[in-house]
Design a protein around this motif. Sequence first.
Motif, PDB file in Angstrom:
ATOM      1  N   GLU A   1       0.869  -1.180   0.000  1.00 28.61           N
ATOM      2  CA  GLU A   1       0.000   0.000   0.000  1.00 28.61           C
ATOM      3  C   GLU A   1       0.905   1.228   0.000  1.00 28.61           C
ATOM      4  N   ILE A   2       0.773   2.040  -1.038  1.00 28.88           N
ATOM      5  CA  ILE A   2       1.695   3.165  -1.198  1.00 28.88           C
ATOM      6  C   ILE A   2       1.114   4.418  -0.550  1.00 28.88           C
ATOM      7  N   TRP A   3       1.668   4.767   0.567  1.00 22.96           N
ATOM      8  CA  TRP A   3       1.320   5.923   1.401  1.00 22.96           C
ATOM      9  C   TRP A   3       0.041   5.671   2.194  1.00 22.96           C
ATOM     10  N   ASN A   4      -0.253   6.588   3.067  1.00 21.31           N
ATOM     11  CA  ASN A   4      -1.405   6.495   3.955  1.00 21.31           C
ATOM     12  C   ASN A   4      -2.275   7.744   3.814  1.00 21.31           C
ATOM     13  N   GLU A   5      -3.508   7.555   3.361  1.00 22.36           N
ATOM     14  CA  GLU A   5      -4.500   8.624   3.261  1.00 22.36           C
ATOM     15  C   GLU A   5      -3.959   9.860   2.535  1.00 22.36           C
ATOM     16  N   PRO A   6      -3.434   9.687   1.332  1.00 22.70           N
ATOM     17  CA  PRO A   6      -2.835  10.822   0.623  1.00 22.70           C
ATOM     18  C   PRO A   6      -3.853  11.860   0.168  1.00 22.70           C
ATOM     19  N   ASN A   7      -5.131  11.513   0.200  1.00 20.79           N
ATOM     20  CA  ASN A   7      -6.160  12.490  -0.214  1.00 20.79           C
ATOM     21  C   ASN A   7      -6.502  13.478   0.885  1.00 20.79           C
ATOM     22  N   THR A   8      -5.812  13.401   2.032  1.00 19.43           N
ATOM     23  CA  THR A   8      -6.071  14.314   3.144  1.00 19.43           C
ATOM     24  C   THR A   8      -4.870  15.202   3.425  1.00 19.43           C
ATOM     25  N   ARG A   9      -5.152  16.404   3.894  1.00 18.95           N
ATOM     26  CA  ARG A   9      -4.080  17.334   4.261  1.00 18.95           C
ATOM     27  C   ARG A   9      -3.259  16.795   5.431  1.00 18.95           C
ATOM     28  N   LYS A  10      -3.881  15.995   6.284  1.00 17.32           N
ATOM     29  CA  LYS A  10      -3.173  15.460   7.449  1.00 17.32           C
ATOM     30  C   LYS A  10      -1.965  14.630   7.036  1.00 17.32           C
ATOM     31  N   PHE A  11      -2.087  13.900   5.934  1.00 13.19           N
ATOM     32  CA  PHE A  11      -1.011  13.002   5.534  1.00 13.19           C
ATOM     33  C   PHE A  11      -0.359  13.361   4.200  1.00 13.19           C
ATOM     34  N   TRP A  12      -0.753  14.495   3.632  1.00 18.45           N
ATOM     35  CA  TRP A  12      -0.038  14.973   2.440  1.00 18.45           C
ATOM     36  C   TRP A  12       0.062  16.489   2.556  1.00 18.45           C
ATOM     37  N   ARG A  13       1.240  16.954   2.980  1.00 17.05           N
ATOM     38  CA  ARG A  13       1.438  18.365   3.285  1.00 17.05           C
ATOM     39  C   ARG A  13       1.937  19.155   2.084  1.00 17.05           C
ATOM     40  N   PRO A  14       1.541  20.413   1.983  1.00 18.35           N
ATOM     41  CA  PRO A  14       0.603  21.125   2.858  1.00 18.35           C
ATOM     42  C   PRO A  14      -0.856  20.879   2.502  1.00 18.35           C
ATOM     43  N   ASN A  15      -1.115  20.372   1.276  1.00 17.07           N
ATOM     44  CA  ASN A  15      -2.484  20.079   0.858  1.00 17.07           C
ATOM     45  C   ASN A  15      -2.487  18.856  -0.041  1.00 17.07           C
ATOM     46  N   ALA A  16      -3.588  18.113   0.007  1.00 18.72           N
ATOM     47  CA  ALA A  16      -3.709  16.940  -0.856  1.00 18.72           C
ATOM     48  C   ALA A  16      -3.526  17.342  -2.316  1.00 18.72           C
ATOM     49  N   ASP A  17      -2.761  16.514  -3.040  1.00 13.68           N
ATOM     50  CA  ASP A  17      -2.445  16.841  -4.429  1.00 13.68           C
ATOM     51  C   ASP A  17      -2.285  15.529  -5.189  1.00 13.68           C
ATOM     52  N   ALA A  18      -3.284  15.177  -6.002  1.00 12.61           N
ATOM     53  CA  ALA A  18      -3.248  13.901  -6.721  1.00 12.61           C
ATOM     54  C   ALA A  18      -2.104  13.844  -7.724  1.00 12.61           C
ATOM     55  N   GLY A  19      -1.717  14.975  -8.279  1.00 12.57           N
ATOM     56  CA  GLY A  19      -0.606  14.991  -9.221  1.00 12.57           C
ATOM     57  C   GLY A  19       0.705  14.623  -8.559  1.00 12.57           C
ATOM     58  N   GLN A  20       0.972  15.238  -7.399  1.00 12.44           N
ATOM     59  CA  GLN A  20       2.195  14.923  -6.670  1.00 12.44           C
ATOM     60  C   GLN A  20       2.193  13.464  -6.209  1.00 12.44           C
ATOM     61  N   TYR A  21       1.061  13.020  -5.690  1.00 10.85           N
ATOM     62  CA  TYR A  21       0.980  11.630  -5.240  1.00 10.85           C
ATOM     63  C   TYR A  21       1.176  10.675  -6.421  1.00 10.85           C
ATOM     64  N   GLY A  22       0.604  11.009  -7.561  1.00 14.57           N
ATOM     65  CA  GLY A  22       0.777  10.171  -8.737  1.00 14.57           C
ATOM     66  C   GLY A  22       2.239   9.985  -9.105  1.00 14.57           C
ATOM     67  N   ASP A  23       3.029  11.054  -9.032  1.00 14.37           N
ATOM     68  CA  ASP A  23       4.463  10.953  -9.306  1.00 14.37           C
ATOM     69  C   ASP A  23       5.130   9.970  -8.354  1.00 14.37           C
TER      70      ASP A  23
ATOM     71  N   ASP B   1     -15.253  17.315   8.397  1.00 15.64           N
ATOM     72  CA  ASP B   1     -16.123  18.447   8.060  1.00 15.64           C
ATOM     73  C   ASP B   1     -15.395  19.755   8.356  1.00 15.64           C
ATOM     74  N   GLU B   2     -14.393  20.043   7.549  1.00 16.13           N
ATOM     75  CA  GLU B   2     -13.646  21.298   7.699  1.00 16.13           C
ATOM     76  C   GLU B   2     -13.091  21.704   6.347  1.00 16.13           C
ATOM     77  N   ALA B   3     -13.000  22.983   6.120  1.00 15.37           N
ATOM     78  CA  ALA B   3     -12.528  23.494   4.832  1.00 15.37           C
ATOM     79  C   ALA B   3     -11.080  23.087   4.589  1.00 15.37           C
ATOM     80  N   GLY B   4     -10.796  22.661   3.380  1.00 18.66           N
ATOM     81  CA  GLY B   4      -9.432  22.345   3.009  1.00 18.66           C
ATOM     82  C   GLY B   4      -8.886  21.060   3.565  1.00 18.66           C
ATOM     83  N   ALA B   5      -9.764  20.192   4.081  1.00 23.73           N
ATOM     84  CA  ALA B   5      -9.288  18.962   4.714  1.00 23.73           C
ATOM     85  C   ALA B   5      -8.689  17.990   3.718  1.00 23.73           C
ATOM     86  N   GLY B   6      -9.116  18.092   2.464  1.00 23.15           N
ATOM     87  CA  GLY B   6      -8.593  17.165   1.470  1.00 23.15           C
ATOM     88  C   GLY B   6      -9.498  17.091   0.260  1.00 23.15           C
TER      89      GLY B   6
END
Length: 360
Positions: free
Chosen positions: A156-178, A206-211
């Motif tokens: 399993e490659i990374w943990n919860e990358p669609n969330t800001r908590k685990f992909w700083r500073p904000n979730a980014d599918a392009g960066q995760y894809g790389d 339920d918060e703005a910018g969470a992912g």
Amino acid sequence: MTALGARGCWNLVRLFSLALIGVTVSACQTTSPVSRVPIGMTVHVRDADTANLKRQFDLMAEMKVTWVRVDINWSSIEAGQSQLNWDYPDAVFEQAGAHGMKVMAVLAFSPGWANASTTIPWAPTSHARPDDPASFANFAHVAAQRYAAKGVGAWEIWNEPNTRKFWRPNADAGQYGDLFRAATDAIRKVDSRATVLIGGLAPLPDEAGAGIAPTEYLEQLYASGTAQLADGVAVHPYTFPDLPLDSHRQPVGAFGDLPALHAVMERHGDGRKKVWVTEFGAPTGTGPTAVSEKDQTLTLVQARQQVARWEWAGPLLYYELVDGGTDPSDVEKNFGVLREDLSPKPAADALMESESQWWW
């Protein structure tokens, strides 16, 4: 509680579960027949010695666990550059092999020396993505060389990358894809038959910018050509403090949204691939989102019964085996089906029951 008392209590829980499921399952049910679904557990060694860890695996065997999910955390294994310590995963893999269990390895996070430009003051350094995906791929290659022949059934490659908590500073599918493409290529150079999964997508708080919602995030991964390279999609569709079939109160991306996530896969020609539920559970205790031990049991049982009805879903790996502490007010430390002293909660007792007693 006496053994007879515990069993009597569980029987009442089981009957309540079946009655509740009979009322609510129609919204999620498919026409496919009921089938068994393999189950697993996330295992954290923490301070366990060899005897304690063996006892944990003995108890998992009693619960009919066939998968073990373990962190291969780059930030702790190579805290100092070129100074690798594999003690944690080695200990888990040894016990998994001795008990005939498959292993899911979670490759995630990066040490401070590899993420200097991606850290931010308010975020844990260990959660930061690496500056260079190639450096993460190199670590993935080394990990695969060490463990491909030792029972790793999936990566399993990374943990919860669609969330800001685990992909700083904000979730980014392009960066995760790389990062995903680089790591997948590195693993498959070692083991061409490896099962590689998109890292567990999580519901959105339920918060703005969470992912980014799991369905939208997956669409973006298909658009970049990333998701097509995966053998499946991992999800962490938590619903606590609500039960998994209470879909009207769930956050975006929780258990009730799993059919929609698989529909994205179908639209892109990947309907044959599985949605792997690699984390699911509920914390007990007194925390603000904790549940009763009865509802923790219902959460695990309901999820297993429903996942078994989705031919496109599974395995189902619970989070987690053992509580991380004894403070009942700390939600993060009370997800275990075993208490810190390894005494079973009712959820563990339920998994030890003969399936014929609670399966319908």
